[in-house]
Design a protein around this motif. Structure first.
Motif, PDB file in Angstrom:
ATOM      1  N   UNK A  50      47.601  34.819  42.753  1.00 18.47           N
ATOM      2  CA  UNK A  50      46.971  36.076  42.324  1.00 18.47           C
ATOM      3  C   UNK A  50      45.876  36.544  43.294  1.00 18.47           C
ATOM      4  N   UNK A  51      45.168  35.606  43.898  1.00 14.76           N
ATOM      5  CA  UNK A  51      44.129  35.979  44.862  1.00 14.76           C
ATOM      6  C   UNK A  51      44.746  36.560  46.130  1.00 14.76           C
ATOM      7  N   UNK A  52      45.882  36.024  46.529  1.00 14.26           N
ATOM      8  CA  UNK A  52      46.605  36.585  47.676  1.00 14.26           C
ATOM      9  C   UNK A  52      47.085  37.989  47.328  1.00 14.26           C
ATOM     10  N   UNK A  53      47.541  38.195  46.098  1.00 15.87           N
ATOM     11  CA  UNK A  53      47.982  39.519  45.657  1.00 15.87           C
ATOM     12  C   UNK A  53      46.825  40.517  45.683  1.00 15.87           C
ATOM     13  N   UNK A  54      45.638  40.095  45.257  1.00 19.82           N
ATOM     14  CA  UNK A  54      44.463  40.973  45.307  1.00 19.82           C
ATOM     15  C   UNK A  54      44.156  41.348  46.753  1.00 19.82           C
ATOM     16  N   UNK A  55      44.221  40.378  47.650  1.00 19.27           N
ATOM     17  CA  UNK A  55      43.979  40.652  49.069  1.00 19.27           C
ATOM     18  C   UNK A  55      45.011  41.645  49.604  1.00 19.27           C
ATOM     19  N   UNK A  70      52.825  50.390  45.810  1.00 20.93           N
ATOM     20  CA  UNK A  70      53.843  50.430  44.753  1.00 20.93           C
ATOM     21  C   UNK A  70      54.452  49.057  44.499  1.00 20.93           C
ATOM     22  N   UNK A  71      54.508  48.199  45.519  1.00 21.77           N
ATOM     23  CA  UNK A  71      55.049  46.851  45.357  1.00 21.77           C
ATOM     24  C   UNK A  71      54.175  45.989  44.447  1.00 21.77           C
ATOM     25  N   UNK A  72      52.893  46.337  44.351  1.00 20.50           N
ATOM     26  CA  UNK A  72      51.930  45.490  43.648  1.00 20.50           C
ATOM     27  C   UNK A  72      51.480  46.064  42.306  1.00 20.50           C
ATOM     28  N   UNK A  73      51.884  47.288  42.009  1.00 18.69           N
ATOM     29  CA  UNK A  73      51.466  47.962  40.779  1.00 18.69           C
ATOM     30  C   UNK A  73      52.699  48.396  39.999  1.00 18.69           C
ATOM     31  N   UNK A  74      52.740  48.035  38.732  1.00 23.34           N
ATOM     32  CA  UNK A  74      53.788  48.520  37.835  1.00 23.34           C
ATOM     33  C   UNK A  74      53.248  49.798  37.192  1.00 23.34           C
ATOM     34  N   UNK A  75      53.548  50.931  37.817  1.00 20.64           N
ATOM     35  CA  UNK A  75      52.991  52.216  37.392  1.00 20.64           C
ATOM     36  C   UNK A  75      53.371  52.557  35.954  1.00 20.64           C
ATOM     37  N   UNK A  76      54.608  52.279  35.569  1.00 16.62           N
ATOM     38  CA  UNK A  76      55.033  52.558  34.187  1.00 16.62           C
ATOM     39  C   UNK A  76      54.239  51.721  33.187  1.00 16.62           C
ATOM     40  N   UNK A  77      53.962  50.463  33.524  1.00 11.72           N
ATOM     41  CA  UNK A  77      53.180  49.602  32.629  1.00 11.72           C
ATOM     42  C   UNK A  77      51.739  50.087  32.527  1.00 11.72           C
ATOM     43  N   UNK A  78      51.153  50.529  33.638  1.00 11.91           N
ATOM     44  CA  UNK A  78      49.777  51.059  33.612  1.00 11.91           C
ATOM     45  C   UNK A  78      49.722  52.273  32.692  1.00 11.91           C
ATOM     46  N   UNK A 143      37.715  44.632  47.922  1.00 13.53           N
ATOM     47  CA  UNK A 143      37.634  43.174  47.899  1.00 13.53           C
ATOM     48  C   UNK A 143      36.199  42.656  47.809  1.00 13.53           C
ATOM     49  N   UNK A 144      35.298  43.237  48.561  1.00  6.77           N
ATOM     50  CA  UNK A 144      33.905  42.794  48.564  1.00  6.77           C
ATOM     51  C   UNK A 144      33.124  43.186  47.321  1.00  6.77           C
ATOM     52  N   UNK A 145      33.708  44.028  46.482  1.00  5.09           N
ATOM     53  CA  UNK A 145      33.022  44.479  45.271  1.00  5.09           C
ATOM     54  C   UNK A 145      33.530  43.792  44.009  1.00  5.09           C
ATOM     55  N   UNK A 146      34.433  42.834  44.158  1.00 10.37           N
ATOM     56  CA  UNK A 146      34.958  42.106  42.995  1.00 10.37           C
ATOM     57  C   UNK A 146      33.868  41.191  42.447  1.00 10.37           C
ATOM     58  N   UNK A 147      33.601  41.326  41.153  1.00 13.00           N
ATOM     59  CA  UNK A 147      32.583  40.488  40.516  1.00 13.00           C
ATOM     60  C   UNK A 147      33.200  39.457  39.567  1.00 13.00           C
ATOM     61  N   UNK A 148      34.489  39.579  39.292  1.00 11.83           N
ATOM     62  CA  UNK A 148      35.168  38.602  38.439  1.00 11.83           C
ATOM     63  C   UNK A 148      36.658  38.641  38.764  1.00 11.83           C
ATOM     64  N   UNK A 179      56.033  36.973  41.412  1.00 10.01           N
ATOM     65  CA  UNK A 179      55.012  37.863  41.958  1.00 10.01           C
ATOM     66  C   UNK A 179      54.094  38.393  40.851  1.00 10.01           C
ATOM     67  N   UNK A 180      52.865  38.665  41.246  1.00 11.00           N
ATOM     68  CA  UNK A 180      51.863  39.230  40.344  1.00 11.00           C
ATOM     69  C   UNK A 180      51.822  40.732  40.552  1.00 11.00           C
ATOM     70  N   UNK A 181      51.745  41.494  39.449  1.00  8.29           N
ATOM     71  CA  UNK A 181      51.660  42.954  39.536  1.00  8.29           C
ATOM     72  C   UNK A 181      50.597  43.452  38.563  1.00  8.29           C
ATOM     73  N   UNK A 182      49.944  44.542  38.937  1.00  9.73           N
ATOM     74  CA  UNK A 182      48.956  45.186  38.063  1.00  9.73           C
ATOM     75  C   UNK A 182      49.716  45.899  36.949  1.00  9.73           C
TER      76      UNK A 182
END
Length: 187
Positions: A50-55, A70-78, A143-148, A179-182
């Motif tokens: 998941x950390x690699x996916x965030x990067x 688009x590869x990393x976000x499931x737009x329909x799910x969002x 990336x530098x603004x992630x707090x959790x 794979x991890x997706x948003x």
């Protein structure tokens, strides 16, 4: 006689090893080691993925190619999660929405009607949310603004971009296959 005795040792060992089951103890130990290291490697990969996916998402948001995001976000799910949150009777993975986010949705619904979520929640909007800077913030990705960023379930991962006091961006990721997706994004 000593030479004869020494010459028989390798022969006796070869005969002993040729017997069925003679080396299974060593094979079992070797198999256990392989299983241990394979399991350890798989666990480390699972925890890091998941950390690699965030990067990758940070890099994709900064690029000019929407297909990378688009590869990393499931737009329909969002979109579905936002609709569920607006429907008080449906269960949603989204926590509390911020007032500015609700005002933005309300304005969109008033001007666009039932199609507001489909028209407003696009990959371009998601990219804009990821790259939105807090007042006085540094340029670049999120990336530098992630707090959790940590697991909330074996197949669930939460990310908070920005401090809790400043209307942070929340991402909910799910493991789908390998794979991890948003699947949810909100403020």
């Amino acid at each position: 006689t000593d030479n004869l005795h020494e010459m028989k040792k390798p022969l006796n060992r070869a005969v002993a090893l040729s017997r069925p089951g003679a080396s299974t103890g060593r094979n079992r130990v070797a198999l256990r080691r392989v299983a241990y290291w394979t399991t350890a490697a798989a666990l480390v990969a699972f925890l890091l993925l998941p950390y690699v996916t965030i990067w990758r998402m940070d890099r994709a948001a900064q690029s000019e190619e929407p297909a990378r995001l688009a590869e990393l976000v499931d737009l329909d799910a969002v979109r579905s999660e936002i609709k569920k949150k607006l429907n008080k009777d449906a269960a949603s993975t989204i926590d509390t929405l911020s007032d500015p986010f609700l005002r933005w949705l309300d304005a969109g619904i008033q001007s666009r009607g039932n199609r507001a979520v489909e028209e407003l929640v696009t990959l371009a909007w998601i990219r804009e949310q990821l790259l939105a800077q807090e007042p006085g913030g540094a340029e670049g990705g999120f990336l530098g603004r992630i707090t959790y960023a940590f697991f909330d379930a074996p197949t669930g991962f939460r990310v908070r971009v920005g401090s809790p006091e400043e209307n942070p961006l929340h991402l909910r990721m799910r493991l789908r296959g390998l794979s991890w997706r948003v699947e949810a994004l909100y403020r």
